[in-house]
Design a protein around this motif. Structure first.
Motif, PDB file in Angstrom:
ATOM      1  N   THR A  77       0.821  -1.207   0.000  1.00 14.27           N
ATOM      2  CA  THR A  77       0.000   0.000   0.000  1.00 14.27           C
ATOM      3  C   THR A  77       0.857   1.260   0.000  1.00 14.27           C
ATOM      4  N   SER A  78       2.143   1.117  -0.309  1.00 22.09           N
ATOM      5  CA  SER A  78       2.967   2.313  -0.449  1.00 22.09           C
ATOM      6  C   SER A  78       3.857   2.142  -1.683  1.00 22.09           C
ATOM      7  N   ALA A  79       4.427   3.255  -2.111  1.00 21.93           N
ATOM      8  CA  ALA A  79       5.171   3.240  -3.366  1.00 21.93           C
ATOM      9  C   ALA A  79       6.424   2.373  -3.258  1.00 21.93           C
ATOM     10  N   GLN A  80       6.736   1.696  -4.349  1.00 23.01           N
ATOM     11  CA  GLN A  80       7.954   0.893  -4.396  1.00 23.01           C
ATOM     12  C   GLN A  80       8.826   1.422  -5.528  1.00 23.01           C
ATOM     13  N   ALA A  81      10.117   1.253  -5.369  1.00 23.00           N
ATOM     14  CA  ALA A  81      11.027   1.696  -6.424  1.00 23.00           C
ATOM     15  C   ALA A  81      10.972   0.711  -7.588  1.00 23.00           C
ATOM     16  N   LEU A  82      11.274   1.223  -8.770  1.00 23.31           N
ATOM     17  CA  LEU A  82      11.390   0.325  -9.919  1.00 23.31           C
ATOM     18  C   LEU A  82      12.599  -0.570  -9.717  1.00 23.31           C
ATOM     19  N   VAL A  83      12.473  -1.781 -10.124  1.00 22.50           N
ATOM     20  CA  VAL A  83      13.655  -2.639 -10.106  1.00 22.50           C
ATOM     21  C   VAL A  83      14.345  -2.414 -11.436  1.00 22.50           C
ATOM     22  N   ASN A  84      15.571  -1.937 -11.371  1.00 22.18           N
ATOM     23  CA  ASN A  84      16.257  -1.683 -12.627  1.00 22.18           C
ATOM     24  C   ASN A  84      16.738  -2.984 -13.220  1.00 22.18           C
ATOM     25  N   GLU A  85      16.057  -3.405 -14.186  1.00 18.53           N
ATOM     26  CA  GLU A  85      16.493  -4.648 -14.794  1.00 18.53           C
ATOM     27  C   GLU A  85      16.159  -4.607 -16.279  1.00 18.53           C
ATOM     28  N   GLU A  86      16.807  -5.468 -16.970  1.00 18.89           N
ATOM     29  CA  GLU A  86      16.597  -5.576 -18.413  1.00 18.89           C
ATOM     30  C   GLU A  86      15.138  -5.888 -18.705  1.00 18.89           C
ATOM     31  N   ILE A  87      14.653  -5.350 -19.789  1.00 19.22           N
ATOM     32  CA  ILE A  87      13.313  -5.712 -20.224  1.00 19.22           C
ATOM     33  C   ILE A  87      13.376  -7.076 -20.882  1.00 19.22           C
ATOM     34  N   ASP A  88      12.430  -7.915 -20.485  1.00 24.36           N
ATOM     35  CA  ASP A  88      12.401  -9.274 -21.030  1.00 24.36           C
ATOM     36  C   ASP A  88      11.560  -9.251 -22.304  1.00 24.36           C
ATOM     37  N   ASP A  89      12.266  -9.148 -23.457  1.00 23.16           N
ATOM     38  CA  ASP A  89      11.547  -9.030 -24.730  1.00 23.16           C
ATOM     39  C   ASP A  89      10.882 -10.330 -25.153  1.00 23.16           C
ATOM     40  N   SER A  90      11.269 -11.407 -24.509  1.00 17.92           N
ATOM     41  CA  SER A  90      10.840 -12.711 -25.017  1.00 17.92           C
ATOM     42  C   SER A  90       9.352 -12.951 -24.814  1.00 17.92           C
ATOM     43  N   ARG A  91       8.707 -12.207 -23.910  1.00 18.33           N
ATOM     44  CA  ARG A  91       7.274 -12.470 -23.741  1.00 18.33           C
ATOM     45  C   ARG A  91       6.503 -11.209 -23.377  1.00 18.33           C
ATOM     46  N   TYR A  92       5.221 -11.290 -23.665  1.00 21.23           N
ATOM     47  CA  TYR A  92       4.285 -10.232 -23.319  1.00 21.23           C
ATOM     48  C   TYR A  92       3.367 -10.717 -22.207  1.00 21.23           C
ATOM     49  N   VAL A  93       2.983  -9.777 -21.358  1.00 17.07           N
ATOM     50  CA  VAL A  93       1.957 -10.085 -20.365  1.00 17.07           C
ATOM     51  C   VAL A  93       0.827  -9.087 -20.555  1.00 17.07           C
ATOM     52  N   THR A  94      -0.395  -9.588 -20.572  1.00 15.51           N
ATOM     53  CA  THR A  94      -1.554  -8.705 -20.692  1.00 15.51           C
ATOM     54  C   THR A  94      -1.952  -8.227 -19.303  1.00 15.51           C
ATOM     55  N   VAL A  95      -2.056  -6.911 -19.152  1.00 13.14           N
ATOM     56  CA  VAL A  95      -2.519  -6.377 -17.868  1.00 13.14           C
ATOM     57  C   VAL A  95      -3.887  -5.760 -18.092  1.00 13.14           C
ATOM     58  N   GLN A  96      -4.873  -6.252 -17.342  1.00 13.85           N
ATOM     59  CA  GLN A  96      -6.240  -5.749 -17.501  1.00 13.85           C
ATOM     60  C   GLN A  96      -6.609  -4.895 -16.301  1.00 13.85           C
ATOM     61  N   PHE A  97      -7.446  -3.900 -16.559  1.00 14.46           N
ATOM     62  CA  PHE A  97      -7.866  -3.018 -15.471  1.00 14.46           C
ATOM     63  C   PHE A  97      -9.374  -3.054 -15.337  1.00 14.46           C
ATOM     64  N   ILE A  98      -9.829  -3.245 -14.121  1.00 16.07           N
ATOM     65  CA  ILE A  98     -11.271  -3.238 -13.862  1.00 16.07           C
ATOM     66  C   ILE A  98     -11.529  -2.221 -12.764  1.00 16.07           C
ATOM     67  N   THR A  99     -12.516  -1.367 -12.979  1.00 19.58           N
ATOM     68  CA  THR A  99     -12.859  -0.399 -11.938  1.00 19.58           C
ATOM     69  C   THR A  99     -14.274  -0.679 -11.480  1.00 19.58           C
ATOM     70  N   ARG A 100     -14.464  -0.630 -10.172  1.00 20.21           N
ATOM     71  CA  ARG A 100     -15.791  -0.918  -9.618  1.00 20.21           C
ATOM     72  C   ARG A 100     -16.140   0.127  -8.582  1.00 20.21           C
ATOM     73  N   ASN A 101     -17.420   0.419  -8.488  1.00 20.67           N
ATOM     74  CA  ASN A 101     -17.866   1.332  -7.442  1.00 20.67           C
ATOM     75  C   ASN A 101     -18.379   0.549  -6.257  1.00 20.67           C
ATOM     76  N   GLY A 102     -17.797   0.773  -5.098  1.00 22.48           N
ATOM     77  CA  GLY A 102     -18.379   0.216  -3.885  1.00 22.48           C
ATOM     78  C   GLY A 102     -19.635   1.002  -3.582  1.00 22.48           C
ATOM     79  N   SER A 103     -20.416   0.503  -2.609  1.00 17.56           N
ATOM     80  CA  SER A 103     -21.686   1.181  -2.343  1.00 17.56           C
ATOM     81  C   SER A 103     -21.433   2.487  -1.600  1.00 17.56           C
ATOM     82  N   GLY A 104     -22.303   3.431  -1.794  1.00 19.95           N
ATOM     83  CA  GLY A 104     -22.324   4.625  -0.956  1.00 19.95           C
ATOM     84  C   GLY A 104     -21.422   5.758  -1.410  1.00 19.95           C
ATOM     85  N   LEU A 105     -20.838   5.667  -2.614  1.00 15.98           N
ATOM     86  CA  LEU A 105     -20.017   6.792  -3.073  1.00 15.98           C
ATOM     87  C   LEU A 105     -20.490   7.196  -4.463  1.00 15.98           C
TER      88      LEU A 105
END
Lengths: 544, 199
Positions: free
Chosen positions: B55-83
């Motif tokens: 729940t707090s910021a983390q530093a980037l890990v400086n490392e090589e980008i792994d070109d060999s594969r892709y990862v799909t990152v999906q984002f879902i937003t939901r409203n809790g009740s009462g806001l």
């Protein structure tokens, strides 16, 4: 007809059996209602428990019939969905906490002192208190149906946040009633442990105890271990609802999945609390009517203990679909399947006891045999549900409903009825009416299977549980289930008739009511006098 | 009241001992039920299951980008009740290489007539990816305050570390909006708060 006198033990007779110096022991009991309110006698309290649980069995049964009537055909006919939810919830709560558990406690009260040669339970006044908590608890619970917003409607498992954020206002009363019922169970369990461990007849070792005593001892340990967890969970719910905490509320940093972990940590041992004493009853009845000693007594004891220990390691098989990590899923899947081993040992021992026995089919034996067959069917569907990948399909379908009703109705309930038929001669001094009891048995067996067997199919085809309406393709299965449920429900009136007739009269039973029965309860007269074993009997180990 | 005289003193004290042991076990189990609540949180944090992320910021890990594969990152937003807010994300899913950092913008819109406070609570699935998701900056670290009708755009900067398990091909990030009580938020005045006009 025999004289229509309820078993009124003569005071003179029992006081002569008392050693001198116990003059205070048997002041005349108060008359009328006070006698029952104040009784500390294990037999009277046992009867109170049994009568209470029978009444609750019918109330819970009426709720089930309301559900089955609504499901008789697709579409909404009789009741509103909100009320349907209250009916499924109340049916489950009443049957688990007010019918099955008190019935076993009643049998324990009646039979454990008689089977171990003790004069009474270890803590007779506490015994009275733990019974009278029950009517209070369940009158409170039933009263929620008449409150604004209705009674509990979130299923007997009362998952948060359905039972906290979205619950009716009466939920606080529900929590209170469950607390009271829980205290009652805990006090009963302490009493049973204290009795069994300290009050056995001289010469009776632990491994001489009848299996009903053994299974109840283990059940009591389970109760002491998990009822406080239930109390903790409902206390957290209470605080979430009324005091602004967030145990189960993600908005405040809590977690609804935590509720399920805590609930099933209680809930899975709870299902064994409802079946282990049944194992004990069946293990008494089968040898009696097969006229052979029980095969593998020691393995029965160890199997019961193993089931009890394993029951603490399997809770998350109820929640495979919450998204457990793979390692946890596998762990809970394998431990669950492991329970089939000690359970298989038990079924094997019962069948081996029957093998080449001289079997006769008196009513208790009929129910005990049906128990073995039908409980095993329930066990097999349990194994299917234990397979995590398959469970994703079965979860929350009628297949689950079929599974747990097979282990609880022809399992626990049939065993209770078998026990009642088995011990009625000891309680009343009369044999139950044979022909009526057979009608009761056959109608019950047919009714139970008509009700619950089709649920396997509707469940596998995808019918979800706890929903008041269903797709058209499930219509035939549901019609059969509903007809079976009404058949089963109404045939229980025969049970009441048999019990009442048996109390009022019938063929006289001798002390040794069943020829081959071996335990100590058959050495006291039938009907058992109010006070027994005031001088401890000397335990004679059977010759075989 | 009739009462049976039971056994000798030995038996009575044995019964008393059994009862006290049972009561001790009872009290212990009741306490254990409550102890399970923090234990459960600790267990989830240590193992990263249940999708509970830092729940707090983390530093980037400086490392090589792994070109060999892709990862799909999906984002879902939901409203809790009462806001009475609406939360949106600029893109429903992106494809990243492990090691690569990415930025995605989320918009918050207060649709009511009053000021309110809210907080987005994250959850990651599958749980085996939880500990490999490093967030450099996230609106979810803080509470937000929105005036009536105000609209606010906030970024999420994250990186999937290279040691992300082989079998993880897609990661889903769910944000659920929950209201923060006004009184409670003011009490925490010292806490860092992202306000609309700061952006």
């Amino acid at each position: 007809m025999a004289p229509k006198v309820p078993p009124q033990p003569s005071l003179e007779q029992s006081s002569t059996a008392t050693a001198a110096g116990h003059g205070l022991a048997h002041a005349a009991p108060p008359k009328g209602i006070l006698r029952w309110l104040l009784t500390t006698n294990h037999k009277e309290i046992g009867s109170l428990y049994l009568i209470f649980s029978l009444i609750m069995f019918f109330i819970g049964g009426i709720f089930a019939l309301v559900v089955r009537a609504e499901l008789y055909q697709p579409g909404m006919q009789l009741i509103q969905p909100e009320f349907f939810n209250q009916m499924t919830t109340m049916h489950g709560l009443i049957m688990v906490f007010a019918a099955v558990m008190p019935a076993f406690t009643g049998l324990a009260n009646w039979m454990i002192p008689l089977q171990i040669g003790a004069p009474d339970m270890a803590l007779p006044r506490l015994n009275n208190f733990s019974f009278w908590l029950l009517p209070v608890a369940f009158i409170l619970l039933l009263s929620t149906l008449f409150m604004p917003g209705g009674g509990p409607n979130f299923g007997w498992t009362f998952y948060a946040p359905l039972s906290t954020t979205y619950a009716p206002p009466s939920t606080t009363i529900f929590i209170l009633s469950l607390h009271i019922a829980g205290i009652s169970s805990i006090l009963g369990a302490i009493n049973i442990i204290a009795t069994i461990l300290n009050m056995r007849a001289p010469g009776m070792r632990m491994m001489d105890m009848p299996l009903f005593v053994w299974t109840w001892l283990i059940t009591s340990f389970l109760l002491i271990a998990v009822m406080p967890v239930l109390a903790g969970v409902i206390t957290m719910m209470l605080m979430d609802i009324n005091f602004g905490t967030s145990f189960f509320d993600a908005a405040g940093g809590g977690d609804p999945v935590l509720f399920q972990h805590l609930f099933w940590f209680f809930g899975h041992p709870e299902v064994y609390i409802m079946i282990l004493p049944a194992f004990g009853i069946v293990s008494a009845i089968i040898p009696t009517f097969a006229r052979k000693p029980l095969f593998g007594y020691a393995s029965m004891v160890y199997a019961t203990a193993s089931i009890a220990i394993l029951s603490f390691l399997v809770w998350a098989h109820h929640m495979f679909v919450v998204g457990l990590p793979l390692a946890a899923t596998l762990f809970f899947m394998y431990t669950t399947m492991l329970i089939a081993v000690p359970t298989g040992v038990k079924v094997f021992n019962w069948i081996t006891t029957l093998f080449r026995g001289s079997i006769s089919f008196e009513p208790p034996m009929l129910f005990a045999l049906a128990f073995v067959v039908l409980f095993t069917i329930g066990g097999f569907s349990g194994l299917m549900l234990a397979i995590a990948p398959a469970d994703f399909q079965y979860h929350d379908t009628y297949f689950v409903v079929a599974h747990f009703h097979y282990v609880l109705v022809p399992g626990a309930v049939f065993a209770i009825m078998a026990g009642v038929y088995y011990w009625l001669p000891k309680w009343t001094g009369h044999y139950p009416h044979e022909r009526l009891a057979q009608w009761h048995f056959w109608l019950s067996v047919i009714g139970v299977n008509l009700t619950f067997f089709p649920m396997h199919f509707s469940g596998l085809a995808g019918m979800p549980r706890r929903i008041p309406d269903y797709a058209l393709q499930f219509a035939d299965f549901n019609l059969v289930s509903s007809l079976g449920a009404f058949l089963f429900g109404f045939s229980q009136l025969l049970f009441v008739a048999v019990v009442i007739l048996c109390v009022r009269g019938g063929r006289k039973a001798p002390a040794q009511a069943w020829d081959y029965a071996e335990d100590l309860e058959w050495t006291v007269p039938s009907p058992a006098p109010l006070h027994t074993f005031e001088t401890p009997p000397t335990y004679q180990r059977p010759a075989h | 009241m009739s009462r049976i005289e039971m056994g000798n003193d030995d038996q009575r004290s044995a019964i008393r001992r059994t009862v006290w042991r049972s009561v001790a076990a009872l009290v212990g189990m009741f306490a254990f039920a409550f102890a399970l609540v923090p234990l459960y949180d600790v267990f989830c944090e240590v193992t990263g299951i249940n999708g509970k992320v830092e729940t707090s910021a983390q530093a980037l890990v400086n490392e090589e980008i792994d070109d060999s594969r892709y990862v799909t990152v999906q984002f879902i937003t939901r409203n809790g009740s009462g806001l009475p807010w609406r939360m949106d994300v600029e893109t429903r899913q992106i494809r990243v290489h492990p090691g690569q950092s990415a930025e995605v913008n989320f918009t918050f819109n207060n649709q009511s007539d009053g000021v309110s406070w809210g907080r987005a609570v994250p959850s990651v699935s599958p749980s085996s990816a939880t500990r490999h998701l490093r967030k450099v900056s996230c609106f979810c670290f803080d509470e937000q305050r929105l005036e009536a009708g105000e609209r606010l755009e906030l970024p999420l900067v994250f990186q999937l570390a290279r040691d992300l398990p082989e079998e993880v091909n897609s990661v889903t990030l769910v944000y659920t909006l929950y209201p923060v009580e006004t009184r409670k938020a003011q009490l925490q005045a010292g806490a860092k708060v992202l306000e609309g006009d700061e952006v």
